[in-house]
Design a protein around this motif. Structure first.
Motif, PDB file in Angstrom:
ATOM      1  N   SER A  80       0.771  -1.154  -0.091  1.00 13.21           N
ATOM      2  CA  SER A  80      -0.053   0.119   0.019  1.00 13.21           C
ATOM      3  C   SER A  80       0.956   1.454  -0.066  1.00 13.21           C
ATOM      4  CB  SER A  80      -0.753  -0.018   1.277  1.00 13.21           C
ATOM      5  OG  SER A  80      -1.663   1.143   1.200  1.00 13.21           O
ATOM      6  N   ASP A  81       0.233   2.301  -0.656  1.00 18.86           N
ATOM      7  CA  ASP A  81       1.227   3.533  -0.727  1.00 18.86           C
ATOM      8  C   ASP A  81       0.426   4.614   0.359  1.00 18.86           C
ATOM      9  OD1 ASP A  81      -1.469   4.218  -1.806  1.00 18.86           O
ATOM     10  OD2 ASP A  81      -0.655   5.078  -3.712  1.00 18.86           O
ATOM     11  N   ILE A  82      -0.329   3.796   1.314  1.00 16.07           N
ATOM     12  CA  ILE A  82      -0.735   4.864   2.299  1.00 16.07           C
ATOM     13  C   ILE A  82      -0.075   4.901   3.756  1.00 16.07           C
ATOM     14  CG2 ILE A  82      -3.176   5.478   3.652  1.00 16.07           C
ATOM     15  CD1 ILE A  82      -4.602   3.958   1.332  1.00 16.07           C
ATOM     16  N   HIS A  83       0.307   5.755   3.948  1.00 19.27           N
ATOM     17  CA  HIS A  83       1.107   5.930   5.396  1.00 19.27           C
ATOM     18  C   HIS A  83       0.388   5.585   6.735  1.00 19.27           C
ATOM     19  CE1 HIS A  83       4.048   6.978   8.114  1.00 19.27           C
ATOM     20  NE2 HIS A  83       2.994   7.603   8.845  1.00 19.27           N
ATOM     21  N   TRP A  84       1.060   4.366   7.189  1.00 17.08           N
ATOM     22  CA  TRP A  84       0.691   4.022   8.654  1.00 17.08           C
ATOM     23  C   TRP A  84       1.827   3.960   9.589  1.00 17.08           C
ATOM     24  CZ3 TRP A  84      -3.777   3.414  11.042  1.00 17.08           C
ATOM     25  CH2 TRP A  84      -3.958   2.410  12.270  1.00 17.08           C
ATOM     26  N   SER A  85       1.483   4.735  10.757  1.00 15.82           N
ATOM     27  CA  SER A  85       2.675   4.715  11.635  1.00 15.82           C
ATOM     28  C   SER A  85       2.852   3.398  12.404  1.00 15.82           C
ATOM     29  CB  SER A  85       2.610   5.892  12.666  1.00 15.82           C
ATOM     30  OG  SER A  85       1.315   5.869  13.205  1.00 15.82           O
ATOM     31  N   GLY A  86       1.933   2.735  12.561  1.00 16.18           N
ATOM     32  CA  GLY A  86       2.197   1.369  13.219  1.00 16.18           C
ATOM     33  C   GLY A  86       2.697   0.381  12.391  1.00 16.18           C
ATOM     34  N   SER A  87       2.646  -1.031  13.027  1.00 18.33           N
ATOM     35  CA  SER A  87       2.944  -2.329  12.297  1.00 18.33           C
ATOM     36  C   SER A  87       2.282  -3.372  13.080  1.00 18.33           C
ATOM     37  CB  SER A  87       4.476  -2.446  12.403  1.00 18.33           C
ATOM     38  OG  SER A  87       4.824  -3.592  11.600  1.00 18.33           O
ATOM     39  N   PRO A  88       1.476  -4.081  12.329  1.00 18.69           N
ATOM     40  CA  PRO A  88       1.459  -3.993  10.542  1.00 18.69           C
ATOM     41  C   PRO A  88       0.560  -3.117  10.210  1.00 18.69           C
ATOM     42  CG  PRO A  88       0.291  -5.856  11.470  1.00 18.69           C
ATOM     43  CD  PRO A  88       0.867  -5.436  12.865  1.00 18.69           C
ATOM     44  N   THR A  89       0.469  -2.709   8.923  1.00 12.12           N
ATOM     45  CA  THR A  89      -0.227  -1.701   8.442  1.00 12.12           C
ATOM     46  C   THR A  89      -1.706  -2.265   8.155  1.00 12.12           C
ATOM     47  OG1 THR A  89      -0.860  -0.217   6.670  1.00 12.12           O
ATOM     48  CG2 THR A  89       0.531  -2.187   6.245  1.00 12.12           C
ATOM     49  N   PRO A  90      -2.773  -1.640   8.721  1.00  9.79           N
ATOM     50  CA  PRO A  90      -4.154  -2.332   8.277  1.00  9.79           C
ATOM     51  C   PRO A  90      -4.549  -2.173   6.590  1.00  9.79           C
ATOM     52  CG  PRO A  90      -4.500  -0.368   9.151  1.00  9.79           C
ATOM     53  CD  PRO A  90      -2.884  -0.382   9.118  1.00  9.79           C
ATOM     54  N   TYR A  91      -3.835  -1.473   5.858  1.00  6.40           N
ATOM     55  CA  TYR A  91      -4.078  -1.357   4.484  1.00  6.40           C
ATOM     56  C   TYR A  91      -3.581  -2.344   3.645  1.00  6.40           C
ATOM     57  CZ  TYR A  91      -5.062   3.349   6.704  1.00  6.40           C
ATOM     58  OH  TYR A  91      -5.627   4.001   7.597  1.00  6.40           O
ATOM     59  N   GLU A  92      -3.138  -3.405   4.101  1.00  7.84           N
ATOM     60  CA  GLU A  92      -2.840  -4.523   3.306  1.00  7.84           C
ATOM     61  C   GLU A  92      -2.832  -5.882   3.909  1.00  7.84           C
ATOM     62  OE1 GLU A  92       2.138  -4.583   3.166  1.00  7.84           O
ATOM     63  OE2 GLU A  92       1.206  -2.891   2.322  1.00  7.84           O
ATOM     64  N   SER A  93      -3.008  -7.052   3.588  1.00  3.45           N
ATOM     65  CA  SER A  93      -3.563  -8.206   4.173  1.00  3.45           C
ATOM     66  C   SER A  93      -3.265  -9.375   3.235  1.00  3.45           C
ATOM     67  CB  SER A  93      -4.924  -8.249   4.446  1.00  3.45           C
ATOM     68  OG  SER A  93      -5.262  -9.371   5.282  1.00  3.45           O
ATOM     69  N   GLN A  94      -2.846 -10.579   3.990  1.00  4.06           N
ATOM     70  CA  GLN A  94      -2.252 -11.637   3.009  1.00  4.06           C
ATOM     71  C   GLN A  94      -2.719 -12.966   3.881  1.00  4.06           C
ATOM     72  OE1 GLN A  94       1.747 -13.700   1.972  1.00  4.06           O
ATOM     73  NE2 GLN A  94       1.784 -11.425   2.032  1.00  4.06           N
ATOM     74  N   VAL A  95      -3.347 -13.943   3.215  1.00  3.44           N
ATOM     75  CA  VAL A  95      -3.654 -15.427   3.592  1.00  3.44           C
ATOM     76  C   VAL A  95      -2.943 -16.197   2.651  1.00  3.44           C
ATOM     77  CG1 VAL A  95      -5.875 -14.723   4.790  1.00  3.44           C
ATOM     78  CG2 VAL A  95      -5.569 -15.389   2.340  1.00  3.44           C
ATOM     79  N   LYS A  96      -2.714 -17.608   3.582  1.00  2.00           N
ATOM     80  CA  LYS A  96      -2.141 -18.595   3.043  1.00  2.00           C
ATOM     81  C   LYS A  96      -3.085 -19.788   2.820  1.00  2.00           C
ATOM     82  CE  LYS A  96       2.307 -21.419   3.062  1.00  2.00           C
ATOM     83  NZ  LYS A  96       3.227 -21.692   3.750  1.00  2.00           N
ATOM     84  N   LEU A  97      -2.999 -20.491   1.644  1.00  3.60           N
ATOM     85  CA  LEU A  97      -3.805 -21.720   1.405  1.00  3.60           C
ATOM     86  C   LEU A  97      -3.002 -22.777   1.662  1.00  3.60           C
ATOM     87  CD1 LEU A  97      -5.264 -19.383  -0.634  1.00  3.60           C
ATOM     88  CD2 LEU A  97      -6.241 -21.157  -1.730  1.00  3.60           C
ATOM     89  N   PRO A  98      -3.738 -23.818   2.039  1.00  2.00           N
ATOM     90  CA  PRO A  98      -2.933 -25.236   2.411  1.00  2.00           C
ATOM     91  C   PRO A  98      -2.092 -25.726   1.206  1.00  2.00           C
ATOM     92  CG  PRO A  98      -5.357 -25.214   2.826  1.00  2.00           C
ATOM     93  CD  PRO A  98      -5.066 -24.071   2.212  1.00  2.00           C
ATOM     94  N   ASP A  99      -2.345 -25.253  -0.175  1.00  4.06           N
ATOM     95  CA  ASP A  99      -1.371 -25.800  -1.005  1.00  4.06           C
ATOM     96  C   ASP A  99      -0.315 -24.827  -1.380  1.00  4.06           C
ATOM     97  OD1 ASP A  99      -2.498 -23.626  -2.270  1.00  4.06           O
ATOM     98  OD2 ASP A  99      -3.941 -24.840  -3.759  1.00  4.06           O
ATOM     99  N   GLY A 100       0.007 -23.978  -0.468  1.00  4.50           N
ATOM    100  CA  GLY A 100       1.065 -22.972  -0.783  1.00  4.50           C
ATOM    101  C   GLY A 100       0.709 -21.935  -1.317  1.00  4.50           C
ATOM    102  N   ARG A 101      -0.291 -21.677  -2.088  1.00  9.15           N
ATOM    103  CA  ARG A 101      -0.529 -20.371  -2.713  1.00  9.15           C
ATOM    104  C   ARG A 101      -0.838 -19.311  -1.868  1.00  9.15           C
ATOM    105  NH1 ARG A 101      -5.255 -21.458  -6.523  1.00  9.15           N
ATOM    106  NH2 ARG A 101      -5.952 -22.811  -4.899  1.00  9.15           N
ATOM    107  N   ARG A 102      -0.799 -17.837  -2.068  1.00  4.31           N
ATOM    108  CA  ARG A 102      -1.166 -17.015  -0.999  1.00  4.31           C
ATOM    109  C   ARG A 102      -2.022 -15.865  -1.830  1.00  4.31           C
ATOM    110  NH1 ARG A 102       4.463 -15.350   1.294  1.00  4.31           N
ATOM    111  NH2 ARG A 102       5.431 -17.023   0.189  1.00  4.31           N
ATOM    112  N   VAL A 103      -2.982 -15.202  -1.208  1.00  2.15           N
ATOM    113  CA  VAL A 103      -3.466 -14.084  -1.726  1.00  2.15           C
ATOM    114  C   VAL A 103      -3.278 -12.866  -0.637  1.00  2.15           C
ATOM    115  CG1 VAL A 103      -5.885 -12.894  -1.940  1.00  2.15           C
ATOM    116  CG2 VAL A 103      -5.246 -15.392  -2.555  1.00  2.15           C
ATOM    117  N   ALA A 104      -2.806 -11.900  -1.423  1.00  2.00           N
ATOM    118  CA  ALA A 104      -2.573 -10.688  -0.792  1.00  2.00           C
ATOM    119  C   ALA A 104      -3.376  -9.426  -1.352  1.00  2.00           C
ATOM    120  CB  ALA A 104      -0.959 -10.229  -0.979  1.00  2.00           C
ATOM    121  N   MET A 105      -3.979  -8.502  -0.568  1.00  3.63           N
ATOM    122  CA  MET A 105      -4.666  -7.404  -1.049  1.00  3.63           C
ATOM    123  C   MET A 105      -4.141  -5.906  -0.279  1.00  3.63           C
ATOM    124  SD  MET A 105      -8.591  -8.319  -1.183  1.00  3.63           S
ATOM    125  CE  MET A 105      -9.301  -9.361  -2.509  1.00  3.63           C
TER     126      MET A 105
END
Length: 196
Positions: A50-75
């Motif tokens: 994300s290009d949106i500034h966030w002072s803390g960590s982790p940023t709420p402006y991006e997220s990621q999950v992992k599937l059992p087969d090793g694939r991942r989805v990130a937004m």
């Protein structure tokens, strides 16, 4: 022929060689004139943020999950552009090109929620101009992807407090988005039903 003329002919010759070499092989010329390979395949990109500034960590402006087969989805959110998604291929060891799930110029409101179960990925994202002042989101998005994770079914609700959670059935064929008594159901093969 003068020295400048020789340089011009050499440059044209080099450009022709690069163009011939590039036919079907993904070769391009960089800013310095050297031949470089373009990324090959659909999962040859880096993870974008994300290009949106966030002072803390982790940023709420991006997220990621992992599937059992090793694939991942990130937004991730992009300022004044909307919500973007990438998926990761463990075989290619790379991410897909960022793709817009929903375009809007409205300010982000709250974070991105991602949930996965049985190969189904559900997402919640919100936007609202006065959200920081306690106003409800103006745009609330529920989205679901299955299979190759390249196509997202979307449902937008306007002037709504935003979905609090997404429950996915054990077989991944149904997702229910919830906020207090409000419900929105997605069913595989049918998509979204009406909000109730």
């Amino acid at each position: 022929m003068n020295r400048a003329g020789t340089k011009t002919v050499a440059s044209v010759g080099a450009a022709v060689v690069v163009l011939i070499a590039g036919c079907g092989q993904g070769v391009a010329e960089d800013a310095g004139g050297s031949a470089v390979k373009k990324p090959q395949g659909s999962h040859s990109y880096k993870l974008q943020h994300s290009d949106i500034h966030w002072s803390g960590s982790p940023t709420p402006y991006e997220s990621q999950v992992k599937l059992p087969d090793g694939r991942r989805v990130a937004m991730h959110y992009l300022k004044k552009k909307g919500l973007y998604v990438q998926d990761y291929s463990p075989k290619a060891r790379g991410w897909s090109k960022p793709k817009a799930v929903y375009r809007t110029k409205t300010d982000v409101c709250q974070g991105i929620t991602l949930k996965v179960r049985a190969g189904t990925v559900a997402a919640i994202a919100d936007w609202g101009t006065y959200c920081y002042d306690g106003e409800p989101p103006q745009e609330s998005l529920a989205a679901v992807a299955t299979g190759r994770l390249t196509k997202w079914d979307r449902h937008l609700t306007k002037g709504f407090d935003g979905w609090a959670r997404a429950d996915i059935t054990k077989n991944g064929k149904q997702v229910t988005f919830k906020y207090h008594a409000d419900r929105l159901t997605w069913t595989k093969g049918k998509g979204f039903g009406p909000k109730h």
